[in-house]
Design an enzyme around this catalytic site. Sequence first.
Site, PDB file in Angstrom:
ATOM      1  N   PRO A 168       0.796  -1.234   0.000  1.00 52.26           N
ATOM      2  CA  PRO A 168       0.000   0.000   0.000  1.00 52.26           C
ATOM      3  C   PRO A 168       0.826   1.281   0.000  1.00 52.26           C
ATOM      4  O   PRO A 168       1.849   1.375   0.674  1.00 52.26           O
ATOM      5  CB  PRO A 168      -0.811  -0.108   1.299  1.00 52.26           C
ATOM      6  CG  PRO A 168      -0.081  -1.087   2.145  1.00 52.26           C
ATOM      7  CD  PRO A 168       0.574  -2.053   1.198  1.00 52.26           C
ATOM      8  N   ASN A 169       0.339   2.216  -0.775  1.00 51.74           N
ATOM      9  CA  ASN A 169       0.879   3.584  -0.881  1.00 51.74           C
ATOM     10  C   ASN A 169       2.201   3.673  -1.639  1.00 51.74           C
ATOM     11  O   ASN A 169       2.693   4.773  -1.887  1.00 51.74           O
ATOM     12  CB  ASN A 169       1.020   4.239   0.511  1.00 51.74           C
ATOM     13  CG  ASN A 169      -0.321   4.314   1.220  1.00 51.74           C
ATOM     14  OD1 ASN A 169      -1.276   4.844   0.663  1.00 51.74           O
ATOM     15  ND2 ASN A 169      -0.422   3.758   2.410  1.00 51.74           N
ATOM     16  N   ARG A 180       5.256  10.936  -2.570  1.00 56.83           N
ATOM     17  CA  ARG A 180       4.888  10.612  -1.183  1.00 56.83           C
ATOM     18  C   ARG A 180       6.059  10.913  -0.235  1.00 56.83           C
ATOM     19  O   ARG A 180       7.113  10.297  -0.344  1.00 56.83           O
ATOM     20  CB  ARG A 180       4.555   9.110  -1.112  1.00 56.83           C
ATOM     21  CG  ARG A 180       4.299   8.606   0.268  1.00 56.83           C
ATOM     22  CD  ARG A 180       4.288   7.092   0.322  1.00 56.83           C
ATOM     23  NE  ARG A 180       3.957   6.670   1.664  1.00 56.83           N
ATOM     24  CZ  ARG A 180       4.125   5.451   2.126  1.00 56.83           C
ATOM     25  NH1 ARG A 180       4.611   4.508   1.364  1.00 56.83           N
ATOM     26  NH2 ARG A 180       3.798   5.156   3.366  1.00 56.83           N
ATOM     27  N   TYR A 228      11.008   8.928   1.693  1.00 56.17           N
ATOM     28  CA  TYR A 228      11.059   7.846   0.702  1.00 56.17           C
ATOM     29  C   TYR A 228      11.796   8.217  -0.584  1.00 56.17           C
ATOM     30  O   TYR A 228      11.952   7.359  -1.459  1.00 56.17           O
ATOM     31  CB  TYR A 228       9.632   7.385   0.381  1.00 56.17           C
ATOM     32  CG  TYR A 228       8.920   6.819   1.591  1.00 56.17           C
ATOM     33  CD1 TYR A 228       9.401   5.677   2.228  1.00 56.17           C
ATOM     34  CD2 TYR A 228       7.782   7.439   2.120  1.00 56.17           C
ATOM     35  CE1 TYR A 228       8.767   5.161   3.351  1.00 56.17           C
ATOM     36  CE2 TYR A 228       7.138   6.931   3.244  1.00 56.17           C
ATOM     37  CZ  TYR A 228       7.634   5.792   3.859  1.00 56.17           C
ATOM     38  OH  TYR A 228       7.020   5.272   4.967  1.00 56.17           O
ATOM     39  N   ASN A 267       8.026  -5.550  -0.345  1.00 57.51           N
ATOM     40  CA  ASN A 267       7.858  -4.347   0.475  1.00 57.51           C
ATOM     41  C   ASN A 267       6.368  -4.263   0.789  1.00 57.51           C
ATOM     42  O   ASN A 267       5.572  -3.826  -0.044  1.00 57.51           O
ATOM     43  CB  ASN A 267       8.335  -3.093  -0.259  1.00 57.51           C
ATOM     44  CG  ASN A 267       8.270  -1.860   0.650  1.00 57.51           C
ATOM     45  OD1 ASN A 267       7.671  -1.903   1.734  1.00 57.51           O
ATOM     46  ND2 ASN A 267       8.873  -0.768   0.221  1.00 57.51           N
ATOM     47  N   ALA A 313       2.852  -0.577   5.108  1.00 58.45           N
ATOM     48  CA  ALA A 313       2.340  -0.577   6.488  1.00 58.45           C
ATOM     49  C   ALA A 313       1.792  -1.942   6.913  1.00 58.45           C
ATOM     50  O   ALA A 313       1.728  -2.230   8.121  1.00 58.45           O
ATOM     51  CB  ALA A 313       1.264   0.495   6.632  1.00 58.45           C
ATOM     52  N   HIS A 364       3.601  -4.133   9.505  1.00 53.16           N
ATOM     53  CA  HIS A 364       3.483  -3.955  10.954  1.00 53.16           C
ATOM     54  C   HIS A 364       2.149  -4.452  11.509  1.00 53.16           C
ATOM     55  O   HIS A 364       1.926  -4.359  12.708  1.00 53.16           O
ATOM     56  CB  HIS A 364       3.665  -2.468  11.300  1.00 53.16           C
ATOM     57  CG  HIS A 364       4.763  -1.812  10.522  1.00 53.16           C
ATOM     58  ND1 HIS A 364       6.084  -2.217  10.611  1.00 53.16           N
ATOM     59  CD2 HIS A 364       4.752  -0.805   9.599  1.00 53.16           C
ATOM     60  CE1 HIS A 364       6.829  -1.466   9.790  1.00 53.16           C
ATOM     61  NE2 HIS A 364       6.041  -0.608   9.169  1.00 53.16           N
ATOM     62  N   GLU A 396      12.445  -9.426   2.787  1.00 49.46           N
ATOM     63  CA  GLU A 396      11.681  -8.248   3.229  1.00 49.46           C
ATOM     64  C   GLU A 396      12.479  -6.990   2.917  1.00 49.46           C
ATOM     65  O   GLU A 396      13.675  -6.932   3.208  1.00 49.46           O
ATOM     66  CB  GLU A 396      11.426  -8.350   4.730  1.00 49.46           C
ATOM     67  CG  GLU A 396      10.731  -7.120   5.283  1.00 49.46           C
ATOM     68  CD  GLU A 396      10.521  -7.190   6.799  1.00 49.46           C
ATOM     69  OE1 GLU A 396      10.855  -8.220   7.422  1.00 49.46           O
ATOM     70  OE2 GLU A 396      10.029  -6.195   7.347  1.00 49.46           O
ATOM     71  N   HIS A 455      12.488  -2.570   2.819  1.00 44.83           N
ATOM     72  CA  HIS A 455      11.904  -1.245   3.086  1.00 44.83           C
ATOM     73  C   HIS A 455      12.868  -0.173   2.604  1.00 44.83           C
ATOM     74  O   HIS A 455      14.091  -0.297   2.804  1.00 44.83           O
ATOM     75  CB  HIS A 455      11.650  -1.044   4.586  1.00 44.83           C
ATOM     76  CG  HIS A 455      10.755  -2.098   5.150  1.00 44.83           C
ATOM     77  ND1 HIS A 455       9.400  -2.084   4.978  1.00 44.83           N
ATOM     78  CD2 HIS A 455      11.044  -3.231   5.832  1.00 44.83           C
ATOM     79  CE1 HIS A 455       8.885  -3.155   5.549  1.00 44.83           C
ATOM     80  NE2 HIS A 455       9.853  -3.874   6.070  1.00 44.83           N
ATOM     81  N   ARG A 507      12.656   4.630  13.057  1.00 42.31           N
ATOM     82  CA  ARG A 507      11.452   5.457  12.965  1.00 42.31           C
ATOM     83  C   ARG A 507      10.533   5.195  14.167  1.00 42.31           C
ATOM     84  O   ARG A 507      10.993   4.736  15.201  1.00 42.31           O
ATOM     85  CB  ARG A 507      10.764   5.212  11.608  1.00 42.31           C
ATOM     86  CG  ARG A 507      11.675   5.568  10.414  1.00 42.31           C
ATOM     87  CD  ARG A 507      10.980   5.342   9.097  1.00 42.31           C
ATOM     88  NE  ARG A 507       9.814   6.212   8.958  1.00 42.31           N
ATOM     89  CZ  ARG A 507       8.868   6.037   8.038  1.00 42.31           C
ATOM     90  NH1 ARG A 507       8.965   5.033   7.168  1.00 42.31           N
ATOM     91  NH2 ARG A 507       7.850   6.855   7.970  1.00 42.31           N
ATOM     92  N   ARG A 526       6.724   0.954  13.916  1.00 43.34           N
ATOM     93  CA  ARG A 526       7.342   0.410  12.696  1.00 43.34           C
ATOM     94  C   ARG A 526       8.459  -0.589  13.021  1.00 43.34           C
ATOM     95  O   ARG A 526       9.012  -1.237  12.136  1.00 43.34           O
ATOM     96  CB  ARG A 526       7.906   1.526  11.813  1.00 43.34           C
ATOM     97  CG  ARG A 526       6.842   2.422  11.230  1.00 43.34           C
ATOM     98  CD  ARG A 526       7.423   3.429  10.246  1.00 43.34           C
ATOM     99  NE  ARG A 526       6.592   4.611  10.172  1.00 43.34           N
ATOM    100  CZ  ARG A 526       5.541   4.748   9.364  1.00 43.34           C
ATOM    101  NH1 ARG A 526       5.213   3.779   8.536  1.00 43.34           N
ATOM    102  NH2 ARG A 526       4.816   5.854   9.375  1.00 43.34           N
TER     103      ARG A 526
HETATM  104  C1  DQA Z   1       7.983   1.205   4.112  1.00 40.69           C
HETATM  105  C2  DQA Z   1       8.033   1.442   5.631  1.00 40.69           C
HETATM  106  C3  DQA Z   1       6.658   1.246   6.257  1.00 40.69           C
HETATM  107  O1  DQA Z   1       6.718   1.492   7.652  1.00 40.69           O
HETATM  108  C4  DQA Z   1       5.668   2.208   5.643  1.00 40.69           C
HETATM  109  O2  DQA Z   1       4.379   1.991   6.186  1.00 40.69           O
HETATM  110  C5  DQA Z   1       5.653   2.155   4.162  1.00 40.69           C
HETATM  111  C6  DQA Z   1       6.927   2.066   3.447  1.00 40.69           C
HETATM  112  C7  DQA Z   1       9.340   1.537   3.447  1.00 40.69           C
HETATM  113  O3  DQA Z   1       9.537   1.130   2.297  1.00 40.69           O
HETATM  114  O4  DQA Z   1      10.178   2.217   4.050  1.00 40.69           O
HETATM  115  O5  DQA Z   1       4.612   2.254   3.526  1.00 40.69           O
HETATM  116  O6  DQA Z   1       7.706  -0.160   3.876  1.00 40.69           O
END
Ligand code: DQA
Length: 146
Positions: A10-11, A18, A23, A74, A77, A80, A98, A100, A107, A111
């Site tokens: 997501p996102n 963003r 990021y 990735n 969120a 978590h 995994e 990120h 952070r 997280r």
């Molecule tokens: C993320 C870190 C996560 O905590 C966050 O919710 C994201 C992006 C990262 O790539 O740093 O959406 O996965």
Amino acid sequence: MLSLLILNGPNLNLLGTRQPKVYGKTTLSEIEAMCVSIATKAGASATCVQSNHEGALIDAIHDARAKHDGIVLNAGAYTHTSVALMDAIASTQIPTVELHLSNIHAREEFRHKSYIAPVAIGQICGFGPDGYRLAIEALVAHLSKA
Ligand code: DQA
């Protein structure tokens, strides 16, 4: 030839605009193009999928059983929060790295917890888009040993 799934949650479709201080300014399309080219150099193929929906990510992991040898995930969120994503990786047993962009351990405390980490081969975080390269190289090395 090894086949990799690069799965973004997501996102992450909003990368580029963003929270660029967290990021960076690289877009998801740029990251995906880089993943394909790095995988090719490493002697693998890469398929890139992004979804904002937990169930769609789980479906993509299930579908990967028939198509892919490993996953770079990735989970955004959902990392978590999602026992269901953890169970999908544990149930399919597909080797998963995994990933990120940000250093989740530096952070907010919420997280620091990852449901993915216990079922992943390993975790890469804090290196921005270059983390995808590191994850692909680590996954290919892992799969080549197996
Ligand atoms: C993320 C870190 C996560 O905590 C966050 O919710 C994201 C992006 C990262 O790539 O740093 O959406 O996965």
